[in-house]
Design a protein around this motif. Structure first.
Motif, PDB file in Angstrom:
ATOM      1  N   UNK A 139      10.751  -4.216  18.982  1.00  0.00           N
ATOM      2  CA  UNK A 139      11.488  -5.295  18.581  1.00  0.00           C
ATOM      3  C   UNK A 139      12.896  -5.255  19.012  1.00  0.00           C
ATOM      4  N   UNK A 140      13.705  -4.262  18.492  1.00  0.00           N
ATOM      5  CA  UNK A 140      15.076  -4.042  18.690  1.00  0.00           C
ATOM      6  C   UNK A 140      15.136  -4.121  20.400  1.00  0.00           C
TER       7      UNK A 140
ATOM      8  N   UNK B  53      16.539  -6.011   8.517  1.00  0.00           N
ATOM      9  CA  UNK B  53      18.154  -5.714   8.340  1.00  0.00           C
ATOM     10  C   UNK B  53      18.638  -4.590   9.266  1.00  0.00           C
ATOM     11  N   UNK B  54      17.612  -3.837   9.310  1.00  0.00           N
ATOM     12  CA  UNK B  54      18.056  -2.377  10.229  1.00  0.00           C
ATOM     13  C   UNK B  54      18.052  -3.001  11.903  1.00  0.00           C
ATOM     14  N   UNK B  55      17.115  -3.913  12.339  1.00  0.00           N
ATOM     15  CA  UNK B  55      17.244  -4.421  13.691  1.00  0.00           C
ATOM     16  C   UNK B  55      18.299  -5.464  13.532  1.00  0.00           C
ATOM     17  N   UNK B  56      18.684  -6.198  12.801  1.00  0.00           N
ATOM     18  CA  UNK B  56      19.638  -7.231  12.946  1.00  0.00           C
ATOM     19  C   UNK B  56      21.065  -6.299  12.957  1.00  0.00           C
ATOM     20  N   UNK B  57      21.223  -5.450  12.262  1.00  0.00           N
ATOM     21  CA  UNK B  57      22.465  -4.685  12.094  1.00  0.00           C
ATOM     22  C   UNK B  57      22.455  -4.127  13.552  1.00  0.00           C
ATOM     23  N   UNK B  58      21.490  -3.224  14.001  1.00  0.00           N
ATOM     24  CA  UNK B  58      21.311  -2.675  15.437  1.00  0.00           C
ATOM     25  C   UNK B  58      21.751  -3.521  16.594  1.00  0.00           C
ATOM     26  N   UNK B  59      21.219  -4.838  16.493  1.00  0.00           N
ATOM     27  CA  UNK B  59      21.304  -5.766  17.881  1.00  0.00           C
ATOM     28  C   UNK B  59      22.456  -6.738  17.490  1.00  0.00           C
ATOM     29  N   UNK B  60      23.317  -6.734  16.400  1.00  0.00           N
ATOM     30  CA  UNK B  60      24.332  -7.850  16.312  1.00  0.00           C
ATOM     31  C   UNK B  60      23.832  -9.019  15.795  1.00  0.00           C
ATOM     32  N   UNK B  61      22.583  -9.415  15.201  1.00  0.00           N
ATOM     33  CA  UNK B  61      22.328 -10.621  14.351  1.00  0.00           C
ATOM     34  C   UNK B  61      22.878 -10.833  13.303  1.00  0.00           C
ATOM     35  N   UNK B  62      23.012 -11.995  13.020  1.00  0.00           N
ATOM     36  CA  UNK B  62      24.026 -12.512  12.090  1.00  0.00           C
ATOM     37  C   UNK B  62      23.310 -12.753  10.498  1.00  0.00           C
ATOM     38  N   UNK B  63      21.946 -12.860  10.901  1.00  0.00           N
ATOM     39  CA  UNK B  63      21.119 -13.078   9.606  1.00  0.00           C
ATOM     40  C   UNK B  63      19.612 -12.597   9.794  1.00  0.00           C
ATOM     41  N   UNK B  64      18.896 -12.280   8.587  1.00  0.00           N
ATOM     42  CA  UNK B  64      17.352 -12.376   8.575  1.00  0.00           C
ATOM     43  C   UNK B  64      16.925 -13.333   7.757  1.00  0.00           C
ATOM     44  N   UNK B  65      15.587 -13.392   8.026  1.00  0.00           N
ATOM     45  CA  UNK B  65      14.843 -14.490   7.278  1.00  0.00           C
ATOM     46  C   UNK B  65      13.585 -13.325   6.693  1.00  0.00           C
ATOM     47  N   UNK B  66      13.400 -13.603   5.484  1.00  0.00           N
ATOM     48  CA  UNK B  66      12.570 -12.571   4.873  1.00  0.00           C
ATOM     49  C   UNK B  66      11.971 -13.011   3.317  1.00  0.00           C
TER      50      UNK B  66
ATOM     51  N   UNK C 220      16.109  -3.658  -0.859  1.00  0.00           N
ATOM     52  CA  UNK C 220      16.822  -4.349   0.535  1.00  0.00           C
ATOM     53  C   UNK C 220      18.197  -4.622   0.333  1.00  0.00           C
ATOM     54  N   UNK C 221      18.691  -5.013  -0.560  1.00  0.00           N
ATOM     55  CA  UNK C 221      20.107  -5.183  -0.824  1.00  0.00           C
ATOM     56  C   UNK C 221      20.958  -3.813  -0.638  1.00  0.00           C
ATOM     57  N   UNK C 222      20.262  -2.824  -1.291  1.00  0.00           N
ATOM     58  CA  UNK C 222      21.060  -1.426  -1.379  1.00  0.00           C
ATOM     59  C   UNK C 222      20.962  -0.861  -0.029  1.00  0.00           C
ATOM     60  N   UNK C 223      19.825  -1.178   0.781  1.00  0.00           N
ATOM     61  CA  UNK C 223      19.645  -0.655   2.081  1.00  0.00           C
ATOM     62  C   UNK C 223      20.686  -1.326   3.163  1.00  0.00           C
ATOM     63  N   UNK C 224      20.868  -2.525   2.838  1.00  0.00           N
ATOM     64  CA  UNK C 224      21.995  -3.132   3.565  1.00  0.00           C
ATOM     65  C   UNK C 224      23.205  -2.702   3.351  1.00  0.00           C
ATOM     66  N   UNK C 225      23.531  -2.551   2.036  1.00  0.00           N
ATOM     67  CA  UNK C 225      24.656  -1.728   1.964  1.00  0.00           C
ATOM     68  C   UNK C 225      25.084  -0.374   2.352  1.00  0.00           C
ATOM     69  N   UNK C 226      23.939   0.288   2.215  1.00  0.00           N
ATOM     70  CA  UNK C 226      23.929   1.919   2.738  1.00  0.00           C
ATOM     71  C   UNK C 226      23.996   1.920   4.011  1.00  0.00           C
ATOM     72  N   UNK C 227      23.603   0.940   5.195  1.00  0.00           N
ATOM     73  CA  UNK C 227      23.759   1.069   6.692  1.00  0.00           C
ATOM     74  C   UNK C 227      24.931   0.492   7.123  1.00  0.00           C
ATOM     75  N   UNK C 228      25.774  -0.151   6.159  1.00  0.00           N
ATOM     76  CA  UNK C 228      26.917  -0.843   6.657  1.00  0.00           C
ATOM     77  C   UNK C 228      26.757  -2.133   7.148  1.00  0.00           C
ATOM     78  N   UNK C 229      25.657  -2.989   6.618  1.00  0.00           N
ATOM     79  CA  UNK C 229      25.189  -4.106   7.321  1.00  0.00           C
ATOM     80  C   UNK C 229      25.505  -5.359   6.448  1.00  0.00           C
ATOM     81  N   UNK C 230      26.698  -5.082   5.543  1.00  0.00           N
ATOM     82  CA  UNK C 230      26.879  -6.207   4.380  1.00  0.00           C
ATOM     83  C   UNK C 230      27.121  -7.571   5.411  1.00  0.00           C
ATOM     84  N   UNK C 231      27.732  -7.725   6.579  1.00  0.00           N
ATOM     85  CA  UNK C 231      27.726  -8.737   7.330  1.00  0.00           C
ATOM     86  C   UNK C 231      26.718  -9.593   7.710  1.00  0.00           C
TER      87      UNK C 231
END
Length: 273
Positions: free
Chosen positions: A79-80, A106-119, A139-150
């Motif tokens: 998918x990425x 969240x991981x794919x979004x962060x890696x690809x430059x996506x602005x949002x996720x739906x889950x 999920x939210x801790x993971x977002x913070x841990x990989x630097x994907x807060x945006x």
């Protein structure tokens, strides 16, 4: 300012689905066509959507059936790769939805430059997947841990293909998802892909969280988009933009144009930024 204004610079938005064909490892995967066939199908749909005036494209592995609550490495890697390639041609924001794995999305979004996720981030459900539990804290801790807060998080609070074990009202669930689980936006769905969300439930959710974006997540058509946008801050649309309105068909340029025209004519939405 809601997440819609933040992402799109306007009060209401149309997010159009780019459904990926089944990925490697799934029963419906086209082994003969391989990854090239997936990339070509997605590129064709994205080209139509990107030129239509919609505000964003949402990539989803919709045909990875039977569905699962966890995505393996074969899903995240394929998918990425597809999203990265398709996004090169996009000048509008895009998002990612992995059925039904928030951390993978969240991981794919962060890696690809996506602005949002739906889950589906919250709740416990009974479904053909079995007992479906969630972990918003993880999920939210993971977002913070990989630097994907945006990466913004749209919470689908009425999961398709499942019955909630929660007995609270939609309004109570929406308020709780924002207050205790930090949802950036709320989505209200019908019972399955392509089935319309109950307008009164959309209204109830919006009344419960008036300062947070609430979108209708399923079943919006050219005939209904105006009335839905009179209540909601936006819509996510997929099936009705496909040939013959069939989820598994390719995007139909004429149906997309009809949908955009109807939304514009309603006076509740305008194309472009």
């Amino acid at each position: 300012m809601t997440v819609i204004t933040e992402l799109f610079g306007k009060p209401k938005a149309i997010i159009a689905m780019a459904h990926l064909p089944a990925l490697p490892g799934f029963p419906l995967y086209d082994e003969r066509g391989g990854m090239a066939a997936i990339r070509d199908a997605v590129a064709r749909d994205v080209a139509i959507l990107a030129a239509s005036g919609v505000d964003a494209v949402l990539f989803c592995n919709e045909n990875d059936r039977p569905y699962s609550t966890t995505a393996g490495p074969e899903v995240t890697s394929a998918m990425a790769a597809v999203v990265t390639e398709a996004a090169r041609e996009l000048t509008i924001p895009f998002g990612v939805d992995v059925l039904w794995d928030p951390q993978a999305a969240i991981a794919i979004a962060h890696a690809t430059g996506a602005r949002f996720v739906r889950e589906v981030f919250t709740g416990v459900y009974a479904s053909e997947l079995g007992l479906w539990d969630t972990d918003p804290n993880g999920a939210l801790k993971f977002r913070r841990a990989i630097g994907a807060s945006e990466v913004k998080l749209f919470f689908n609070i009425t999961a398709e293909f499942a019955a909630p074990l929660d007995t609270r009202s939609v309004g109570q669930v929406a308020h709780s998802a924002v207050f205790s689980s930090l949802a950036d936006g709320i989505l209200v769905s019908g019972s399955a892909t392509g089935v319309a969300a109950d307008p009164e439930k959309v209204r109830e959710a919006k009344n419960a969280v008036p300062d947070v974006a609430v979108l209708a997540n399923t079943g919006v058509t050219a005939a209904s988009v105006g009335s839905v946008l009179s209540i909601a801050d936006g819509v996510i649309v997929g099936s009705s933009l496909k040939k013959d309105g069939n989820t598994w068909n390719e995007v139909d340029a004429d149906r997309v144009a009809e949908f955009v025209e109807a939304a514009t004519a309603s006076g509740h939405w305008r194309p472009g930024a």
